[in-house]
Scaffold this motif. Structure first.
Motif, PDB file in Angstrom:
ATOM      1  N   VAL A   1       0.841  -1.209   0.000  1.00 12.03           N
ATOM      2  CA  VAL A   1       0.000   0.000   0.000  1.00 12.03           C
ATOM      3  C   VAL A   1       0.870   1.251   0.000  1.00 12.03           C
ATOM      4  CG1 VAL A   1      -1.666   1.347   1.325  1.00 12.03           C
ATOM      5  CG2 VAL A   1      -1.969  -1.118   1.091  1.00 12.03           C
ATOM      6  N   ALA A   2       1.933   1.252   0.825  1.00  7.81           N
ATOM      7  CA  ALA A   2       2.827   2.408   0.881  1.00  7.81           C
ATOM      8  C   ALA A   2       3.526   2.638  -0.456  1.00  7.81           C
ATOM      9  CB  ALA A   2       3.861   2.213   1.993  1.00  7.81           C
ATOM     10  N   ARG A   3       3.801   1.561  -1.156  1.00  8.78           N
ATOM     11  CA  ARG A   3       4.536   1.660  -2.427  1.00  8.78           C
ATOM     12  C   ARG A   3       3.632   1.969  -3.616  1.00  8.78           C
ATOM     13  NH1 ARG A   3       6.569  -3.901  -3.946  1.00  8.78           N
ATOM     14  NH2 ARG A   3       4.501  -3.999  -4.925  1.00  8.78           N
ATOM     15  N   ASP A   4       2.480   1.284  -3.682  1.00 10.72           N
ATOM     16  CA  ASP A   4       1.645   1.353  -4.883  1.00 10.72           C
ATOM     17  C   ASP A   4       0.339   2.111  -4.692  1.00 10.72           C
ATOM     18  OD1 ASP A   4       3.591  -0.287  -5.963  1.00 10.72           O
ATOM     19  OD2 ASP A   4       2.432  -2.131  -5.652  1.00 10.72           O
ATOM     20  N   GLY A   5      -0.062   2.355  -3.442  1.00  9.70           N
ATOM     21  CA  GLY A   5      -1.372   2.925  -3.175  1.00  9.70           C
ATOM     22  C   GLY A   5      -2.391   1.813  -3.006  1.00  9.70           C
ATOM     23  N   LEU A   6      -3.394   2.054  -2.193  1.00 13.85           N
ATOM     24  CA  LEU A   6      -4.364   1.013  -1.893  1.00 13.85           C
ATOM     25  C   LEU A   6      -5.179   0.575  -3.114  1.00 13.85           C
ATOM     26  CD1 LEU A   6      -5.500  -0.828   0.248  1.00 13.85           C
ATOM     27  CD2 LEU A   6      -7.070   0.988   0.928  1.00 13.85           C
ATOM     28  N   PRO A   7      -5.666   1.504  -3.957  1.00 12.82           N
ATOM     29  CA  PRO A   7      -6.455   1.045  -5.114  1.00 12.82           C
ATOM     30  C   PRO A   7      -5.673   0.098  -6.022  1.00 12.82           C
ATOM     31  CG  PRO A   7      -6.794   3.391  -4.760  1.00 12.82           C
ATOM     32  CD  PRO A   7      -5.657   2.981  -3.865  1.00 12.82           C
ATOM     33  N   ALA A   8      -4.352   0.267  -6.106  1.00 15.13           N
ATOM     34  CA  ALA A   8      -3.542  -0.567  -6.997  1.00 15.13           C
ATOM     35  C   ALA A   8      -3.001  -1.813  -6.297  1.00 15.13           C
ATOM     36  CB  ALA A   8      -2.371   0.256  -7.552  1.00 15.13           C
ATOM     37  N   THR A   9      -3.303  -1.981  -5.033  1.00 16.69           N
ATOM     38  CA  THR A   9      -2.806  -3.135  -4.291  1.00 16.69           C
ATOM     39  C   THR A   9      -3.621  -4.370  -4.651  1.00 16.69           C
ATOM     40  OG1 THR A   9      -2.000  -1.807  -2.435  1.00 16.69           O
ATOM     41  CG2 THR A   9      -2.483  -4.117  -1.990  1.00 16.69           C
ATOM     42  N   THR A  10      -2.939  -5.401  -5.138  1.00 13.90           N
ATOM     43  CA  THR A  10      -3.596  -6.636  -5.543  1.00 13.90           C
ATOM     44  C   THR A  10      -3.172  -7.779  -4.631  1.00 13.90           C
ATOM     45  OG1 THR A  10      -1.815  -7.259  -7.055  1.00 13.90           O
ATOM     46  CG2 THR A  10      -3.591  -5.873  -7.947  1.00 13.90           C
ATOM     47  N   LEU A  11      -3.956  -8.859  -4.649  1.00  9.83           N
ATOM     48  CA  LEU A  11      -3.586 -10.041  -3.879  1.00  9.83           C
ATOM     49  C   LEU A  11      -2.253 -10.605  -4.357  1.00  9.83           C
ATOM     50  CD1 LEU A  11      -7.054 -11.830  -3.680  1.00  9.83           C
ATOM     51  CD2 LEU A  11      -5.809 -10.778  -1.789  1.00  9.83           C
ATOM     52  N   ALA A  12      -2.023 -10.548  -5.663  1.00  4.89           N
ATOM     53  CA  ALA A  12      -0.772 -11.064  -6.212  1.00  4.89           C
ATOM     54  C   ALA A  12       0.423 -10.252  -5.705  1.00  4.89           C
ATOM     55  CB  ALA A  12      -0.825 -11.038  -7.738  1.00  4.89           C
ATOM     56  N   ALA A  13       0.269  -8.936  -5.661  1.00  4.01           N
ATOM     57  CA  ALA A  13       1.363  -8.086  -5.191  1.00  4.01           C
ATOM     58  C   ALA A  13       1.643  -8.331  -3.712  1.00  4.01           C
ATOM     59  CB  ALA A  13       1.037  -6.623  -5.436  1.00  4.01           C
ATOM     60  N   VAL A  14       0.591  -8.493  -2.931  1.00  4.33           N
ATOM     61  CA  VAL A  14       0.763  -8.764  -1.507  1.00  4.33           C
ATOM     62  C   VAL A  14       1.441 -10.116  -1.308  1.00  4.33           C
ATOM     63  CG1 VAL A  14      -0.448  -9.184   0.673  1.00  4.33           C
ATOM     64  CG2 VAL A  14      -1.157  -7.295  -0.811  1.00  4.33           C
ATOM     65  N   ALA A  15       1.013 -11.105  -2.070  1.00  2.00           N
ATOM     66  CA  ALA A  15       1.614 -12.434  -1.969  1.00  2.00           C
ATOM     67  C   ALA A  15       3.098 -12.385  -2.314  1.00  2.00           C
ATOM     68  CB  ALA A  15       0.889 -13.401  -2.898  1.00  2.00           C
TER      69      ALA A  15
ATOM     70  N   ARG B   1       2.192   7.331   4.738  1.00  2.00           N
ATOM     71  CA  ARG B   1       1.610   7.222   3.401  1.00  2.00           C
ATOM     72  C   ARG B   1       0.441   6.241   3.395  1.00  2.00           C
ATOM     73  NH1 ARG B   1       7.062   7.145   1.755  1.00  2.00           N
ATOM     74  NH2 ARG B   1       6.958   4.919   1.272  1.00  2.00           N
ATOM     75  N   VAL B   2       0.571   5.159   4.158  1.00  4.76           N
ATOM     76  CA  VAL B   2      -0.520   4.191   4.249  1.00  4.76           C
ATOM     77  C   VAL B   2      -1.764   4.855   4.824  1.00  4.76           C
ATOM     78  CG1 VAL B   2      -1.335   2.130   5.457  1.00  4.76           C
ATOM     79  CG2 VAL B   2       0.920   2.133   4.382  1.00  4.76           C
TER      80      VAL B   2
ATOM     81  N   THR C   1      -2.562   8.042   4.860  1.00  2.91           N
ATOM     82  CA  THR C   1      -3.083   9.023   3.920  1.00  2.91           C
ATOM     83  C   THR C   1      -3.837   8.339   2.780  1.00  2.91           C
ATOM     84  OG1 THR C   1      -1.221  10.485   4.433  1.00  2.91           O
ATOM     85  CG2 THR C   1      -2.478  10.990   2.461  1.00  2.91           C
ATOM     86  N   GLU C   2      -3.317   7.179   2.345  1.00  4.90           N
ATOM     87  CA  GLU C   2      -4.011   6.401   1.313  1.00  4.90           C
ATOM     88  C   GLU C   2      -5.407   6.010   1.780  1.00  4.90           C
ATOM     89  OE1 GLU C   2      -3.615   5.136  -1.749  1.00  4.90           O
ATOM     90  OE2 GLU C   2      -1.779   6.247  -2.134  1.00  4.90           O
ATOM     91  N   LEU C   3      -5.515   5.567   3.024  1.00  7.21           N
ATOM     92  CA  LEU C   3      -6.814   5.147   3.548  1.00  7.21           C
ATOM     93  C   LEU C   3      -7.786   6.323   3.634  1.00  7.21           C
ATOM     94  CD1 LEU C   3      -5.713   2.694   6.368  1.00  7.21           C
ATOM     95  CD2 LEU C   3      -6.939   2.092   4.275  1.00  7.21           C
ATOM     96  N   VAL C   4      -7.290   7.463   4.112  1.00  4.92           N
ATOM     97  CA  VAL C   4      -8.149   8.639   4.233  1.00  4.92           C
ATOM     98  C   VAL C   4      -8.630   9.081   2.859  1.00  4.92           C
ATOM     99  CG1 VAL C   4      -8.215  11.067   4.901  1.00  4.92           C
ATOM    100  CG2 VAL C   4      -7.097   9.396   6.386  1.00  4.92           C
ATOM    101  N   THR C   5      -7.744   9.065   1.885  1.00  6.63           N
ATOM    102  CA  THR C   5      -8.121   9.450   0.525  1.00  6.63           C
ATOM    103  C   THR C   5      -9.155   8.486  -0.047  1.00  6.63           C
ATOM    104  OG1 THR C   5      -5.928  10.422   0.147  1.00  6.63           O
ATOM    105  CG2 THR C   5      -7.247   9.890  -1.797  1.00  6.63           C
ATOM    106  N   LEU C   6      -8.926   7.195   0.151  1.00 10.05           N
ATOM    107  CA  LEU C   6      -9.853   6.206  -0.375  1.00 10.05           C
ATOM    108  C   LEU C   6     -11.218   6.306   0.295  1.00 10.05           C
ATOM    109  CD1 LEU C   6     -10.195   3.856  -2.327  1.00 10.05           C
ATOM    110  CD2 LEU C   6      -9.428   2.318  -0.500  1.00 10.05           C
ATOM    111  N   ALA C   7     -11.239   6.725   1.558  1.00 10.75           N
ATOM    112  CA  ALA C   7     -12.510   6.831   2.284  1.00 10.75           C
ATOM    113  C   ALA C   7     -13.480   7.800   1.615  1.00 10.75           C
ATOM    114  CB  ALA C   7     -12.250   7.265   3.725  1.00 10.75           C
ATOM    115  N   SER C   8     -12.946   8.743   0.842  1.00 10.65           N
ATOM    116  CA  SER C   8     -13.823   9.700   0.157  1.00 10.65           C
ATOM    117  C   SER C   8     -14.581   9.053  -0.993  1.00 10.65           C
ATOM    118  CB  SER C   8     -13.006  10.887  -0.364  1.00 10.65           C
ATOM    119  OG  SER C   8     -12.123  10.472  -1.402  1.00 10.65           O
TER     120      SER C   8
END
Length: 206
Positions: A27-41, A106-107, A109-116
């Motif tokens: 999430v810190a690197r790519d942003g939450l919207p771009a975070t995929t299960l594959a990337a996390v794995a 950054r994580v 801030t990503e969450l706060v932004t996505l909450a909108s």
């Protein structure tokens, strides 16, 4: 963000923690919207199917990340060192190190932004603020300033949270520290408007 471990975790608990920690990194690197299960794995060094074994969907992974990792991190920031007076705990929230590192900020801030845009994320963050973080801040202030009216305690806790949030948001935007210092000074002034702490008698009292 750090995932807290208590005692000797089971392998399942350890795997969950590894996945959630990897989630924070992605999430810190790519942003939450771009975070995929594959990337996390990949970040966790695990197969995608194993991530799905512990979290049945991306939505479930995001929910667990907010409810477990973000919740614990926010609680730790608000509680601080219970042995310190409120003024010192407040100073720590404005000081470098309030966030463990820039990635954690950054994580958040990503969450706060996505909450909108995402009602599920908004509801989870609102739950943390309304049911956990702000009540805990009010409880701490009420314990240290017992003669302060409850409405003053609630207003102060809320305004202090807003000032701390603004401080770190401006930090991410590169606003110079001398300007952000005014936010810290305002927060300190708000705190002093409450009644004297129980262990510090009012010098003006007879």
């Amino acid at each position: 963000m750090t995932v807290k471990k208590l005692g000797r975790p089971s392998l399942a608990r350890q795997r969950r923690d590894e996945i959630l920690l990897a989630m924070a990194t992605v999430v810190a690197r790519d942003g939450l919207p771009a975070t995929t299960l594959a990337a996390v794995a990949e970040a966790a060094g695990l197969r995608r199917t194993l991530v799905l074994h512990y979290f049945r969907s991306r939505d479930e992974l995001v929910a667990a990340f907010v409810e477990e990792v973000v919740s614990a991190y926010g609680r730790e920031m608000i509680w601080g060192d219970p042995c310190l007076p409120a003024a010192d705990r407040l100073d720590a929230l404005f000081a470098p190190g309030a966030y463990a590192d820039e990635a954690d900020l950054r994580v958040w801030t990503e969450l706060v932004t996505l909450a909108s845009r995402d009602t599920a994320v908004r509801d989870r963050l609102r739950h943390l603020w309304a049911d956990h973080w702000l009540p805990e801040a009010e409880r701490q202030l009420a314990a240290e300033y017992p003669s302060a009216p409850s409405e003053d305690i609630a207003a102060t806790a809320y305004t202090l949270a807003c000032l701390v949030e603004a401080h770190w948001t401006f930090h991410l935007q590169g606003i110079a520290e001398p300007r952000r210092h005014h936010l810290h000074a305002t927060a300190t002034a708000l705190l002093t408007r409450l009644s004297p702490p129980a262990n510090h008698p009012d010098p003006a009292a007879p």
